[in-house]
Motif scaffolding. Structure first.
Motif, short mmCIF file in Angstrom:
data_model
loop_
_atom_site.label_atom_id
_atom_site.label_comp_id
_atom_site.label_asym_id
_atom_site.label_seq_id
_atom_site.Cartn_x
_atom_site.Cartn_y
_atom_site.Cartn_z
N ILE A 74 1.04 -1.18 0.11
CA ILE A 74 0.01 0.10 0.10
C ILE A 74 0.94 1.32 -0.07
O ILE A 74 1.60 1.40 0.83
CB ILE A 74 -1.04 0.07 1.17
CG1 ILE A 74 -1.55 -1.12 1.53
CG2 ILE A 74 -1.88 1.40 1.30
CD1 ILE A 74 -2.44 -1.38 2.64
N ASP B 20 -0.75 -2.86 -4.59
CA ASP B 20 -2.14 -3.44 -4.25
C ASP B 20 -3.21 -2.28 -3.94
O ASP B 20 -4.13 -2.41 -4.22
CB ASP B 20 -2.17 -4.44 -3.43
CG ASP B 20 -1.42 -5.40 -3.74
OD1 ASP B 20 -1.46 -6.15 -4.74
OD2 ASP B 20 -0.47 -5.65 -2.96
N ALA B 21 -2.81 -1.21 -3.54
CA ALA B 21 -3.70 -0.01 -3.09
C ALA B 21 -2.88 1.27 -3.11
O ALA B 21 -1.83 1.34 -2.44
CB ALA B 21 -4.12 -0.27 -1.76
N VAL C 227 -3.50 5.17 -1.22
CA VAL C 227 -4.56 5.81 -0.53
C VAL C 227 -3.90 7.29 -0.54
O VAL C 227 -2.60 7.57 -0.30
CB VAL C 227 -4.30 5.43 0.90
CG1 VAL C 227 -5.32 6.17 1.90
CG2 VAL C 227 -4.79 3.94 1.15
N VAL D 112 -1.30 -0.09 -10.47
CA VAL D 112 -2.10 -0.85 -9.40
C VAL D 112 -2.35 -2.33 -10.03
O VAL D 112 -2.78 -2.57 -11.11
CB VAL D 112 -3.32 -0.27 -9.20
CG1 VAL D 112 -4.40 -0.91 -8.03
CG2 VAL D 112 -3.15 1.25 -8.23
N GLY E 198 -6.89 -4.21 -7.44
CA GLY E 198 -6.42 -3.18 -6.17
C GLY E 198 -7.36 -2.15 -6.24
O GLY E 198 -8.46 -1.97 -6.93
N SER E 199 -6.75 -1.16 -5.27
CA SER E 199 -7.96 -0.17 -4.98
C SER E 199 -7.36 1.17 -5.06
O SER E 199 -6.08 1.42 -4.66
CB SER E 199 -8.49 -0.37 -3.80
OG SER E 199 -7.75 -0.26 -2.68
N THR F 105 -7.82 4.79 -2.85
CA THR F 105 -9.00 5.34 -1.66
C THR F 105 -8.35 7.14 -1.66
O THR F 105 -7.34 7.34 -1.67
CB THR F 105 -8.67 5.02 -0.42
OG1 THR F 105 -9.10 3.49 -0.61
CG2 THR F 105 -9.50 5.78 0.58
N SER G 141 -12.79 1.06 2.95
CA SER G 141 -12.25 1.18 1.64
C SER G 141 -11.21 0.24 0.84
O SER G 141 -11.49 -0.13 -0.10
CB SER G 141 -11.92 2.70 1.29
OG SER G 141 -11.40 2.95 -0.01
N VAL G 142 -10.16 -0.11 1.79
CA VAL G 142 -8.93 -0.86 1.03
C VAL G 142 -9.42 -2.30 1.25
O VAL G 142 -9.22 -2.91 0.30
CB VAL G 142 -7.62 -0.30 1.94
CG1 VAL G 142 -6.62 -1.25 1.54
CG2 VAL G 142 -7.34 1.17 1.76
#
Length: 202
Positions: free
Chosen positions: A3, A57-58, A60, A101, A105-106, A108, A186-187
């Motif tokens: 992250i 993977d994320a 933020v 990503v 994945g995400s 935020t 979120s994650v």
């Protein structure tokens, strides 16, 4: 999970980074100090950050500036501070970051209560927050490879009461643990295109 947290040294970012660091690999991005240096107002800097850290993977983002001042005193350049930093800075994190990503994945992003409950001297910040909300809802329809995106919207947080309480008379400070949980939702959750509001009332 790998992250990257942009703004991971700020008031909220420190708590979020500390939480995720317990069970995940966290890379802190910041303007002046961190695991990687990044200037949100410069798309080249954002791309360099992702090139440096590689696949994640994320993503933020808990960063971005906007001018707080009386509307009558605001210039066009004053509005551009928020547009270039908090709005386009976060948009570019997604626009550029989608190539870095991993599938599933995400992203935020971060806004605040001003999108729903503005106070005096926040025309720019409120405008930018509202724009980010609309962006997240729209772009969630187009992200590919199972990628998700949400935005966490906080009110006055406990750790910032001394600095900002005069702007928010009568508002109930939000516990930092509750704010952190918004980012966890979120994650680690499955939501997509959500505005995760961490305030039940003002």
């Amino acid at each position: 999970m790998k992250i990257v947290i942009i703004g991971g040294k700020g008031t909220i970012g420190r708590k979020v980074s500390a939480h995720f660091s317990k069970n995940h690999e966290v890379i802190v991005g910041a303007r002046q100090s961190g695991d990687v240096i990044v200037d949100m107002t410069d798309s080249r800097s954002i791309k360099t950050m992702f090139e440096t850290i590689g696949k994640v993977d994320a993503v933020v983002c808990i960063a971005g500036d906007a001018k707080w001042a009386e509307f009558a005193a605001m210039t066009e350049d004053d509005f551009h501070i928020g547009l270039k930093s908090k709005l386009m800075g976060q948009v570019n994190m997604v626009r550029i970051g989608r190539d870095y990503v991993n599938p599933g994945g995400s992203f935020t992003l971060s806004t605040g209560i001003l999108a729903d409950h503005p106070v005096a001297m926040t025309t720019s910040a409120a405008m930018v927050n509202g724009g980010i909300h609309s962006f997240v809802k729209a772009v969630s329809l187009e992200l590919q490879n199972g990628m998700r995106i949400n935005v966490v919207s906080s009110g006055l947080v406990e750790d910032a009461v001394e600095k900002y309480e005069s702007y928010f008379p009568g508002h109930n400070p939000i516990p930092m643990k509750k704010v952190v949980n918004g980012y966890v939702k979120s994650v680690l959750g499955s939501g997509n295109g959500e505005i995760i509001r961490m305030y039940d009332n003002c």
